[in-house]
Design a protein around this motif. Structure first.
Motif, PDB file in Angstrom:
ATOM      1  N   UNK A 244       8.160  -7.783  -9.937  1.00 22.47           N
ATOM      2  CA  UNK A 244       8.275  -7.406  -8.526  1.00 22.47           C
ATOM      3  C   UNK A 244       7.337  -6.239  -8.190  1.00 22.47           C
ATOM      4  N   UNK A 245       7.238  -5.272  -9.095  1.00 19.73           N
ATOM      5  CA  UNK A 245       6.345  -4.128  -8.888  1.00 19.73           C
ATOM      6  C   UNK A 245       4.891  -4.591  -8.768  1.00 19.73           C
ATOM      7  N   UNK A 246       4.472  -5.470  -9.660  1.00 16.36           N
ATOM      8  CA  UNK A 246       3.100  -5.964  -9.633  1.00 16.36           C
ATOM      9  C   UNK A 246       2.834  -6.799  -8.380  1.00 16.36           C
ATOM     10  N   UNK A 247       3.837  -7.534  -7.950  1.00 16.68           N
ATOM     11  CA  UNK A 247       3.698  -8.357  -6.737  1.00 16.68           C
ATOM     12  C   UNK A 247       3.517  -7.474  -5.500  1.00 16.68           C
ATOM     13  N   UNK A 248       4.338  -6.429  -5.383  1.00 13.78           N
ATOM     14  CA  UNK A 248       4.243  -5.524  -4.240  1.00 13.78           C
ATOM     15  C   UNK A 248       2.904  -4.784  -4.224  1.00 13.78           C
ATOM     16  N   UNK A 249       2.454  -4.377  -5.402  1.00  8.08           N
ATOM     17  CA  UNK A 249       1.177  -3.666  -5.486  1.00  8.08           C
ATOM     18  C   UNK A 249       0.028  -4.557  -5.036  1.00  8.08           C
ATOM     19  N   UNK A 250       0.005  -5.780  -5.524  1.00  6.61           N
ATOM     20  CA  UNK A 250      -1.075  -6.711  -5.149  1.00  6.61           C
ATOM     21  C   UNK A 250      -1.061  -6.978  -3.645  1.00  6.61           C
ATOM     22  N   UNK A 251       0.133  -7.134  -3.090  1.00  2.00           N
ATOM     23  CA  UNK A 251       0.239  -7.383  -1.658  1.00  2.00           C
ATOM     24  C   UNK A 251      -0.296  -6.192  -0.857  1.00  2.00           C
ATOM     25  N   UNK A 253      -2.540  -3.950  -1.866  1.00  2.00           N
ATOM     26  CA  UNK A 253      -3.991  -3.887  -2.033  1.00  2.00           C
ATOM     27  C   UNK A 253      -4.698  -4.960  -1.203  1.00  2.00           C
ATOM     28  N   UNK A 254      -4.120  -6.157  -1.170  1.00  2.00           N
ATOM     29  CA  UNK A 254      -4.715  -7.252  -0.380  1.00  2.00           C
ATOM     30  C   UNK A 254      -4.722  -6.905   1.104  1.00  2.00           C
ATOM     31  N   UNK A 255      -3.617  -6.370   1.599  1.00  2.00           N
ATOM     32  CA  UNK A 255      -3.539  -6.010   3.020  1.00  2.00           C
ATOM     33  C   UNK A 255      -4.496  -4.871   3.366  1.00  2.00           C
ATOM     34  N   UNK A 256      -4.650  -3.939   2.439  1.00  2.00           N
ATOM     35  CA  UNK A 256      -5.594  -2.839   2.672  1.00  2.00           C
ATOM     36  C   UNK A 256      -7.022  -3.372   2.765  1.00  2.00           C
ATOM     37  N   UNK A 257      -7.373  -4.315   1.893  1.00  2.00           N
ATOM     38  CA  UNK A 257      -8.733  -4.865   1.909  1.00  2.00           C
ATOM     39  C   UNK A 257      -8.986  -5.730   3.153  1.00  2.00           C
ATOM     40  N   UNK A 258      -7.911  -6.293   3.705  1.00  2.96           N
ATOM     41  CA  UNK A 258      -8.036  -7.133   4.904  1.00  2.96           C
ATOM     42  C   UNK A 258      -7.966  -6.314   6.199  1.00  2.96           C
ATOM     43  N   UNK A 259      -7.767  -5.007   6.061  1.00  2.00           N
ATOM     44  CA  UNK A 259      -7.690  -4.159   7.246  1.00  2.00           C
ATOM     45  C   UNK A 259      -6.309  -4.078   7.859  1.00  2.00           C
ATOM     46  N   UNK A 260      -5.320  -4.660   7.216  1.00  2.00           N
ATOM     47  CA  UNK A 260      -3.941  -4.581   7.721  1.00  2.00           C
ATOM     48  C   UNK A 260      -3.316  -3.295   7.170  1.00  2.00           C
ATOM     49  N   UNK A 261      -3.783  -2.189   7.706  1.00  2.00           N
ATOM     50  CA  UNK A 261      -3.494  -0.887   7.104  1.00  2.00           C
ATOM     51  C   UNK A 261      -2.035  -0.465   7.226  1.00  2.00           C
ATOM     52  N   UNK A 262      -1.433  -0.682   8.382  1.00  2.00           N
ATOM     53  CA  UNK A 262      -0.035  -0.259   8.556  1.00  2.00           C
ATOM     54  C   UNK A 262       0.887  -1.048   7.636  1.00  2.00           C
ATOM     55  N   UNK A 263       0.632  -2.328   7.470  1.00  2.00           N
ATOM     56  CA  UNK A 263       1.428  -3.150   6.552  1.00  2.00           C
ATOM     57  C   UNK A 263       1.210  -2.697   5.111  1.00  2.00           C
ATOM     58  N   UNK A 264      -0.038  -2.346   4.792  1.00  2.00           N
ATOM     59  CA  UNK A 264      -0.341  -1.856   3.446  1.00  2.00           C
ATOM     60  C   UNK A 264       0.424  -0.567   3.152  1.00  2.00           C
TER      61      UNK A 264
END
Length: 478
Positions: A244-251, A253-264
């Motif tokens: 679960x920790x690895x899943x949340x981290x990847x999510x 990082x993915x949102x940050x790279x996509x510009x979805x900063x508040x969700x990140x």
């Protein structure tokens, strides 16, 4: 009658033959017992008498094969219950494995057969000390006194029961609480060498790798344990918690790279909350969160996140740079310069850091000069006429002749107002001021600049275009 006699003779012959057959079978069976059993035992590698079993156990003890020695001693005692030395050796091995109740029985059985044997009596006394030390370690562990518990458990392992897996695993738990993860890995390695399927050792070794942020190795240990026991509660919790920790981290990082900063931001915070003690991994989560917050312009939160990363790893260069950027956002100019200067010293060839440091130093310099817009009470977009009106109003208000009771304060205020107007009232000087350029050395920096009163003993005539508002003087003389 003759016929009956013939039948009787036949029955007698048959009976004699039957009895003879029984005797033959008994003879064969006895031969098997006497001759075949030792042969089979020899083929199986098993000694057939207590003395041979005892001798083999002694050899196993010399090469530290205690489990094999214990099996042979048990067999020797079953073969010859009067073999006293076998009880003593058995008691000693059982004590090594911290099987204290069984060991005590074996010592007492030996002492029944060999009363007042001082060596055995001494070992029995040590057994009681070992049992007491192990019980004390467990109690101290449960109460949270981990340092004292470790002292007792080391006494058990190093002095009395070096093969005690229970004590070794308790020591591993204590090492985990002390964050000595490398030693925990080493200790569990010894246990797994003796028993590769020990579930608790797999769990604790996995946890040690987890807290070192070696997650792939941790997962392999958890998976092996779960293959042996799919319903093991602690292994399931550890395995699925890490996934679960690895899943949340990847999510995040993915949102940050996509510009979805508040969700990140929210996902980074969720990941950090999963295990606040996982410092080796959380340092990267803090840094990731800080970078996103800087991009969002949320300086105060960004400073907190980057500080969290630096508390874990004070040498983390990127966290130092990002905290410097965050401090610029909250106008902590001195703090920004300090962080970025420290980063530049650690990486003198990094041009991005040097550029950031120059921005911070410029901002600090600008913050230290007087704010002429603030002195005149106008906005930075004020027009020339607005600047002039503000100047006339304040000059009249703070004219020393109008402030006889506080003349010194009025003169200082009047000087500031005049200096502000000299800069902002001149288009060229105002443009340089707004861009942060130096105009006149020392001007506006709190010393030696423009002085409408001139030097001591000199006169200064100050003129307003069109006179003071309301008419009267075309100027006034000091």
């Amino acid at each position: 009658m003759e016929i009956l006699m013939k039948f009787w003779c036949l029955d007698l012959v048959a009976l004699r033959g039957f009895v003879f057959s029984i005797l033959i079978l008994n003879f064969v069976f006895s031969c098997q017992i006497l001759f075949l059993q030792p042969l089979v035992a020899a083929l199986d590698g098993q000694p057939s008498d207590a003395a041979a079993l005892f001798e083999r156990a002694s050899q196993s003890i010399k090469v530290k094969k205690y489990s094999e020695a214990l099996d042979d001693l048990i067999a020797a005692i079953e073969t010859d219950p009067g073999l006293s030395e076998a009880y003593w050796h058995q008691a000693s091995i059982l004590r090594r494995f911290c099987r204290y109740e069984e060991s005590e029985k074996s010592y007492k059985k030996f002492l029944e057969m060999k009363p007042r044997n001082s060596a055995a009596e001494k070992e029995l006394a040590q057994l009681f000390q070992a049992q007491s030390a192990l019980d004390s370690a467990k109690s101290l562990f449960d109460s949270g006194n981990f340092t004292k518990a470790l002292e007792f458990i080391d006494k058990v392992i190093l002095v009395f029961s070096p093969a005690c897996s229970e004590a070794k695993l308790l020591k591993v738990r204590l090492l985990l609480t002390a964050k000595d993860y490398s030693s925990a890995i080493s200790e569990t390695g010894h246990v797994l060498k003796e028993d590769e399927d020990n579930l608790e050792a797999l769990l604790l070794r996995g946890r040690a790798y987890y807290y070192l942020a070696d997650h792939d190795v941790a997962i392999r240990h958890y998976q092996k344990g779960l293959r042996l026991d799919p319903e093991h509660g602690e292994l399931k919790k550890a395995y699925f918690g890490l996934k679960n920790l690895l899943k949340k981290t990847k999510s995040a990082e993915d949102n940050a790279s996509k510009g979805k900063l508040r969700l990140a931001v929210e996902e980074y915070k969720t990941a950090l909350a999963l295990d606040p003690d996982h410092t080796a991994y959380n340092v990267h989560l803090h840094l990731g969160l800080c970078k996103v917050l800087v991009k969002l312009g949320r300086g105060k939160e960004a400073v907190t996140s980057c500080s969290g990363a630096l508390e874990i790893d004070e040498e983390l260069l990127e966290a130092l740079v990002q905290r410097g950027e965050a401090k610029l956002l909250v106008e902590d100019w001195e703090g920004a310069v300090a962080d970025l200067k420290s980063a530049a010293e650690k990486s003198p060839q990094d041009m991005n850091i040097r550029e950031a440091l120059m921005r911070a130093e410029r901002s600090l310099k600008l913050s230290q000069r007087k704010d002429y817009y603030k002195i005149l009470g106008i906005s930075k977009t004020a027009s020339v006429s607005e600047i002039k009106r503000a100047y006339k109003k304040l000059a009249l208000q703070w004219h020393p002749d109008k402030n006889v009771d506080n003349r010194a304060e009025a003169e200082a205020k009047f000087q500031e107002i005049a200096a502000a107007y000299e800069i902002l009232g001149d288009e060229e000087k105002r443009t340089k001021y707004d861009s942060g350029e130096d105009i006149d050395e020392g001007m506006g920096m709190g010393g030696g600049g423009f002085n409408p009163f001139g030097g001591e003993g000199q006169q200064y005539t100050f003129h307003f275009e069109g006179g003071f508002p309301g008419g009267g003087f075309g100027g006034f003389h000091f």
